[in-house]
Design a protein around this motif. Sequence first.
Motif, PDB file in Angstrom:
ATOM      1  N   ILE A   1       0.854  -1.188   0.000  1.00 38.84           N
ATOM      2  CA  ILE A   1       0.000   0.000   0.000  1.00 38.84           C
ATOM      3  C   ILE A   1       0.888   1.236   0.000  1.00 38.84           C
ATOM      4  O   ILE A   1       1.804   1.344   0.810  1.00 38.84           O
ATOM      5  N   ALA A   2       0.645   2.168  -0.896  1.00 32.32           N
ATOM      6  CA  ALA A   2       1.442   3.390  -0.944  1.00 32.32           C
ATOM      7  C   ALA A   2       1.003   4.346   0.161  1.00 32.32           C
ATOM      8  O   ALA A   2      -0.193   4.484   0.449  1.00 32.32           O
ATOM      9  N   THR A   3       1.971   5.022   0.754  1.00 32.98           N
ATOM     10  CA  THR A   3       1.706   6.018   1.788  1.00 32.98           C
ATOM     11  C   THR A   3       1.638   7.398   1.149  1.00 32.98           C
ATOM     12  O   THR A   3       2.590   7.837   0.492  1.00 32.98           O
ATOM     13  N   GLU A   4       0.510   8.067   1.348  1.00 34.71           N
ATOM     14  CA  GLU A   4       0.351   9.439   0.866  1.00 34.71           C
ATOM     15  C   GLU A   4       0.139  10.345   2.074  1.00 34.71           C
ATOM     16  O   GLU A   4      -0.671  10.043   2.942  1.00 34.71           O
ATOM     17  N   ALA A   5       0.864  11.450   2.125  1.00 34.68           N
ATOM     18  CA  ALA A   5       0.842  12.328   3.289  1.00 34.68           C
ATOM     19  C   ALA A   5      -0.025  13.551   3.045  1.00 34.68           C
ATOM     20  O   ALA A   5       0.244  14.336   2.130  1.00 34.68           O
ATOM     21  N   TRP A   6      -1.080  13.685   3.874  1.00 33.29           N
ATOM     22  CA  TRP A   6      -1.762  14.983   3.894  1.00 33.29           C
ATOM     23  C   TRP A   6      -1.191  15.798   5.054  1.00 33.29           C
ATOM     24  O   TRP A   6      -0.632  15.251   5.986  1.00 33.29           O
ATOM     25  N   SER A   7      -1.331  17.104   4.941  1.00 32.70           N
ATOM     26  CA  SER A   7      -0.659  18.019   5.884  1.00 32.70           C
ATOM     27  C   SER A   7       0.825  17.661   6.013  1.00 32.70           C
ATOM     28  O   SER A   7       1.351  17.490   7.114  1.00 32.70           O
ATOM     29  N   PRO A   8       1.537  17.541   4.884  1.00 28.91           N
ATOM     30  CA  PRO A   8       2.932  17.089   4.946  1.00 28.91           C
ATOM     31  C   PRO A   8       3.848  18.063   5.678  1.00 28.91           C
ATOM     32  O   PRO A   8       4.946  17.680   6.095  1.00 28.91           O
ATOM     33  N   LEU A   9       3.390  19.309   5.835  1.00 33.20           N
ATOM     34  CA  LEU A   9       4.186  20.311   6.558  1.00 33.20           C
ATOM     35  C   LEU A   9       3.584  20.613   7.921  1.00 33.20           C
ATOM     36  O   LEU A   9       4.005  21.568   8.591  1.00 33.20           O
ATOM     37  N   ALA A  10       2.597  19.837   8.347  1.00 36.10           N
ATOM     38  CA  ALA A  10       1.916  20.038   9.637  1.00 36.10           C
ATOM     39  C   ALA A  10       1.360  21.454   9.750  1.00 36.10           C
ATOM     40  O   ALA A  10       1.385  22.063  10.814  1.00 36.10           O
ATOM     41  N   GLN A  11       0.858  21.970   8.623  1.00 35.78           N
ATOM     42  CA  GLN A  11       0.339  23.340   8.582  1.00 35.78           C
ATOM     43  C   GLN A  11       1.359  24.339   9.130  1.00 35.78           C
ATOM     44  O   GLN A  11       1.017  25.330   9.771  1.00 35.78           O
ATOM     45  N   GLY A  12       2.636  24.058   8.885  1.00 37.86           N
ATOM     46  CA  GLY A  12       3.720  24.943   9.285  1.00 37.86           C
ATOM     47  C   GLY A  12       4.262  24.705  10.676  1.00 37.86           C
ATOM     48  O   GLY A  12       5.268  25.324  11.072  1.00 37.86           O
ATOM     49  N   ALA A  13       3.648  23.783  11.424  1.00 40.02           N
ATOM     50  CA  ALA A  13       4.020  23.607  12.832  1.00 40.02           C
ATOM     51  C   ALA A  13       5.402  23.009  13.032  1.00 40.02           C
ATOM     52  O   ALA A  13       5.952  23.100  14.130  1.00 40.02           O
TER      53      ALA A  13
END
Length: 277
Positions: A186-198
């Motif tokens: 299963i491929a891993t896709e990242a949402w919020s890859p920047l943690a909304q800048g956190a």
Amino acid sequence: MTTTPAIPTRKLNNGVEIPQLGFGVFQVPDDQTTAAVAEALAAGYRSIDTAAIYGNETGVGRALADAGLPREELFVTTKVWNSDQGYDATLRAFDASVAKLGLDYVDLYLIHWPTPARDLYADTWRALERLNADGRIRTAGVSNFQPAHLQRLLDTSELAPAVNQVELHPGLQQAELRAFHTRHGIATEAWSPLAQGAVLDDPAITAIAARTGKSAAQVVLRWHLQLGNIVIPKSVTPARIRENLDVFDFHLTDEDMAAIASTDRGLRIGPNPDEFN
């Protein structure tokens, strides 16, 4: 003349290839989405990620139509929302989504959340299998699924999810989940890859940025790419849209990767998938 970068692709478990870096439109109002997606397409993005609940599928569709790009050059993702789960409801929700997008098919259709208290994701997955068999979606996947949710689908379904799109960034690295994905193709896709800048002011990340001459955001996106993650950063700022794509001319060392690995602190920006319904 400006040249657009060659974005690498990941081959999914069904043989379909997805660009490893795409453009997300979470929290972008519909009336701003067309301009943002048009900017992204002009910059060289070819993968666009939206969802029914975002309320901007129409804006995405306008941008795709206006761009005039060959359909086969585009990779379009959307998602079925929690209140539309269930076999028949999912089929109706899909019809509504493709109508708003102005498309005959989507490249990737995701169950947005497992919503375990509803206990409908297995029936919803059957609808995705049907859509896949009918050629209306090229790829079926899920979002925010935990190993137990994934295992249930693997145990009871003919079709394995090709993608799991989850919150993933240096502050929440999801090592156990990523290992499960690897074991099961299963491929891993990242949402919020920047943690909304956190995570962008973390000393480990800013030190690498200073050494490489890149921004902290570019360093984090490069970290994702070198891990093999698919990423979908979001921005409505033209300069930032282009900056997020300028991550293919440098490489993080093993020491850099280890330094970023050490910043994991269980920082969850979004809901807990085991509790959200």
